[in-house]
Design a protein around this motif. Structure first.
Motif, PDB file in Angstrom:
ATOM      1  N   LYS A 110      -1.156  10.354  -9.446  1.00 60.41           N
ATOM      2  CA  LYS A 110      -2.228   9.959 -10.374  1.00 60.41           C
ATOM      3  C   LYS A 110      -2.242   8.440 -10.533  1.00 60.41           C
ATOM      4  N   PHE A 111      -1.050   7.861 -10.545  1.00 57.46           N
ATOM      5  CA  PHE A 111      -0.941   6.402 -10.682  1.00 57.46           C
ATOM      6  C   PHE A 111      -1.639   5.737  -9.493  1.00 57.46           C
ATOM      7  N   ALA A 112      -1.373   6.248  -8.294  1.00 56.29           N
ATOM      8  CA  ALA A 112      -1.982   5.689  -7.082  1.00 56.29           C
ATOM      9  C   ALA A 112      -3.503   5.829  -7.128  1.00 56.29           C
ATOM     10  N   ALA A 113      -3.972   6.974  -7.597  1.00 56.57           N
ATOM     11  CA  ALA A 113      -5.420   7.198  -7.690  1.00 56.57           C
ATOM     12  C   ALA A 113      -6.043   6.210  -8.670  1.00 56.57           C
ATOM     13  N   ALA A 114      -5.372   5.988  -9.806  1.00 57.69           N
ATOM     14  CA  ALA A 114      -5.876   5.044 -10.810  1.00 57.69           C
ATOM     15  C   ALA A 114      -5.863   3.622 -10.252  1.00 57.69           C
ATOM     16  N   ALA A 115      -4.825   3.293  -9.456  1.00 59.93           N
ATOM     17  CA  ALA A 115      -4.745   1.945  -8.858  1.00 59.93           C
ATOM     18  C   ALA A 115      -5.923   1.723  -7.910  1.00 59.93           C
ATOM     19  N   ILE A 116      -6.210   2.741  -7.087  1.00 53.46           N
ATOM     20  CA  ILE A 116      -7.327   2.628  -6.138  1.00 53.46           C
ATOM     21  C   ILE A 116      -8.630   2.392  -6.904  1.00 53.46           C
ATOM     22  N   TRP A 118      -9.010   1.270 -10.180  1.00 62.09           N
ATOM     23  CA  TRP A 118      -9.088   0.182 -11.165  1.00 62.09           C
ATOM     24  C   TRP A 118      -8.468  -1.155 -10.774  1.00 62.09           C
ATOM     25  N   SER A 119      -7.397  -1.120  -9.994  1.00 65.40           N
ATOM     26  CA  SER A 119      -6.600  -2.337  -9.824  1.00 65.40           C
ATOM     27  C   SER A 119      -7.365  -3.469  -9.148  1.00 65.40           C
ATOM     28  N   GLY A 120      -7.161  -4.687  -9.654  1.00 65.57           N
ATOM     29  CA  GLY A 120      -7.812  -5.876  -9.098  1.00 65.57           C
ATOM     30  C   GLY A 120      -6.947  -6.571  -8.063  1.00 65.57           C
ATOM     31  N   CYS A 121      -5.886  -5.897  -7.602  1.00 68.09           N
ATOM     32  CA  CYS A 121      -4.970  -6.477  -6.619  1.00 68.09           C
ATOM     33  C   CYS A 121      -5.296  -5.916  -5.235  1.00 68.09           C
ATOM     34  N   PRO A 122      -5.104  -6.715  -4.172  1.00 66.29           N
ATOM     35  CA  PRO A 122      -5.347  -6.181  -2.824  1.00 66.29           C
ATOM     36  C   PRO A 122      -4.522  -4.921  -2.530  1.00 66.29           C
ATOM     37  N   SER A 123      -3.405  -4.745  -3.264  1.00 67.35           N
ATOM     38  CA  SER A 123      -2.563  -3.558  -3.046  1.00 67.35           C
ATOM     39  C   SER A 123      -3.269  -2.278  -3.499  1.00 67.35           C
ATOM     40  N   ALA A 124      -4.407  -2.411  -4.206  1.00 64.89           N
ATOM     41  CA  ALA A 124      -5.129  -1.246  -4.731  1.00 64.89           C
ATOM     42  C   ALA A 124      -5.427  -0.229  -3.628  1.00 64.89           C
ATOM     43  N   LYS A 125      -5.821  -0.761  -2.456  1.00 67.76           N
ATOM     44  CA  LYS A 125      -6.190   0.184  -1.392  1.00 67.76           C
ATOM     45  C   LYS A 125      -5.000   1.033  -0.924  1.00 67.76           C
ATOM     46  N   ASN A 126      -3.787   0.570  -1.201  1.00 67.69           N
ATOM     47  CA  ASN A 126      -2.591   1.366  -0.888  1.00 67.69           C
ATOM     48  C   ASN A 126      -2.087   2.090  -2.132  1.00 67.69           C
ATOM     49  N   GLY A 127      -2.977   2.297  -3.099  1.00 65.00           N
ATOM     50  CA  GLY A 127      -2.548   2.966  -4.329  1.00 65.00           C
ATOM     51  C   GLY A 127      -1.651   2.079  -5.167  1.00 65.00           C
ATOM     52  N   GLY A 128      -1.828   0.749  -5.008  1.00 65.65           N
ATOM     53  CA  GLY A 128      -1.052  -0.195  -5.820  1.00 65.65           C
ATOM     54  C   GLY A 128       0.339  -0.474  -5.277  1.00 65.65           C
ATOM     55  N   ASP A 129       0.662   0.111  -4.118  1.00 60.25           N
ATOM     56  CA  ASP A 129       2.020  -0.024  -3.583  1.00 60.25           C
ATOM     57  C   ASP A 129       2.300  -1.445  -3.116  1.00 60.25           C
ATOM     58  N   LEU A 130       3.364  -2.036  -3.650  1.00 60.29           N
ATOM     59  CA  LEU A 130       3.746  -3.401  -3.269  1.00 60.29           C
ATOM     60  C   LEU A 130       4.866  -3.386  -2.233  1.00 60.29           C
ATOM     61  N   GLY A 131       5.342  -2.197  -1.883  1.00 54.89           N
ATOM     62  CA  GLY A 131       6.436  -2.093  -0.927  1.00 54.89           C
ATOM     63  C   GLY A 131       7.762  -2.491  -1.558  1.00 54.89           C
ATOM     64  N   GLU A 132       8.723  -2.802  -0.703  1.00 57.87           N
ATOM     65  CA  GLU A 132      10.060  -3.137  -1.190  1.00 57.87           C
ATOM     66  C   GLU A 132      10.208  -4.642  -1.293  1.00 57.87           C
ATOM     67  N   PHE A 133      10.892  -5.103  -2.327  1.00 60.12           N
ATOM     68  CA  PHE A 133      11.121  -6.538  -2.491  1.00 60.12           C
ATOM     69  C   PHE A 133      12.460  -6.760  -3.167  1.00 60.12           C
ATOM     70  N   GLY A 134      12.964  -7.966  -2.991  1.00 62.71           N
ATOM     71  CA  GLY A 134      14.242  -8.317  -3.590  1.00 62.71           C
ATOM     72  C   GLY A 134      14.040  -9.060  -4.896  1.00 62.71           C
ATOM     73  N   PRO A 135      15.127  -9.320  -5.611  1.00 61.54           N
ATOM     74  CA  PRO A 135      15.039 -10.058  -6.884  1.00 61.54           C
ATOM     75  C   PRO A 135      14.515 -11.468  -6.666  1.00 61.54           C
ATOM     76  N   GLY A 136      13.759 -11.954  -7.645  1.00 59.06           N
ATOM     77  CA  GLY A 136      13.273 -13.334  -7.589  1.00 59.06           C
ATOM     78  C   GLY A 136      12.018 -13.494  -6.755  1.00 59.06           C
TER      79      GLY A 136
END
Length: 176
Positions: A110-116, A118-136
């Motif tokens: 549901k979160f992914a559907a809402a991201a697609i 509503w979200s104003g980020c380019p990640s919206a098309k991936n359901g808001g997924d930012l992938g993996e990232f490290g600290p900082g």
């Protein structure tokens, strides 16, 4: 008559603690990550929307280092829904995000559907997924949540210089 040169003092054997190494690595990594961006001129104030949370301005080198240090070896995977200042004023954005949060619960689909939707980020098309990232690697408020809050639970609304976010941490690795 040459005065006798004192023998050079023996240097103590190099034994920097692991702690120190870690801190130096964190510092170096932070410098690389923040690099030029921290010192780049900020955009003229006319284009930036004034946000009540000025803490969110830029990721300072100190925040980056402390996150790298505290979260060394950790990786987070997260999705988010972003409302940019150009989409909604701050209060409206927060109210709307709270509605979405209530509607979605902690359901990743549901979160992914809402991201697609509503979200104003380019990640919206991936359901808001930012992938993996490290600290900082993410701005401070975002980073703090991703490395300290519960996985699988929708967090937010959170303010950053990009706008208001809902964040869903989907995975975190490297924790003791």
């Amino acid at each position: 008559h040459h005065t006798a040169l004192l023998p050079p003092l023996p240097l103590p054997p190099p034994s920097p603690s692991a702690m120190m190494n870690r801190l130096l690595l964190a510092l170096l990594s932070a410098l690389l990550i923040v690099g030029t961006s921290a010192f780049a001129p900020t955009q003229p104030s006319s284009t930036t929307v004034r946000r009540s949370n000025l803490e969110t301005k830029r990721n300072s080198i100190v925040d980056t280092v402390s996150s790298l240090y505290n979260n060394w070896g950790k990786k987070a995977t997260a999705s988010h829904i972003l409302f940019k200042p150009s989409q909604f004023p701050e209060d409206e954005a927060k109210a709307k995000l709270l509605e979405i949060k209530a509607e979605v619960g902690d359901d990743a689909e549901k979160f992914a559907a809402a991201a697609i939707e509503w979200s104003g980020c380019p990640s919206a098309k991936n359901g808001g997924d930012l992938g993996e990232f490290g600290p900082g690697m993410m701005v401070k408020n975002f980073d703090e949540i991703c490395f300290n809050q519960e996985v699988g639970v929708v967090q937010g609304p959170v303010s950053t210089q990009f706008g208001e976010h809902l964040i869903l941490i989907t995975k975190r690795t490297g924790e003791e």
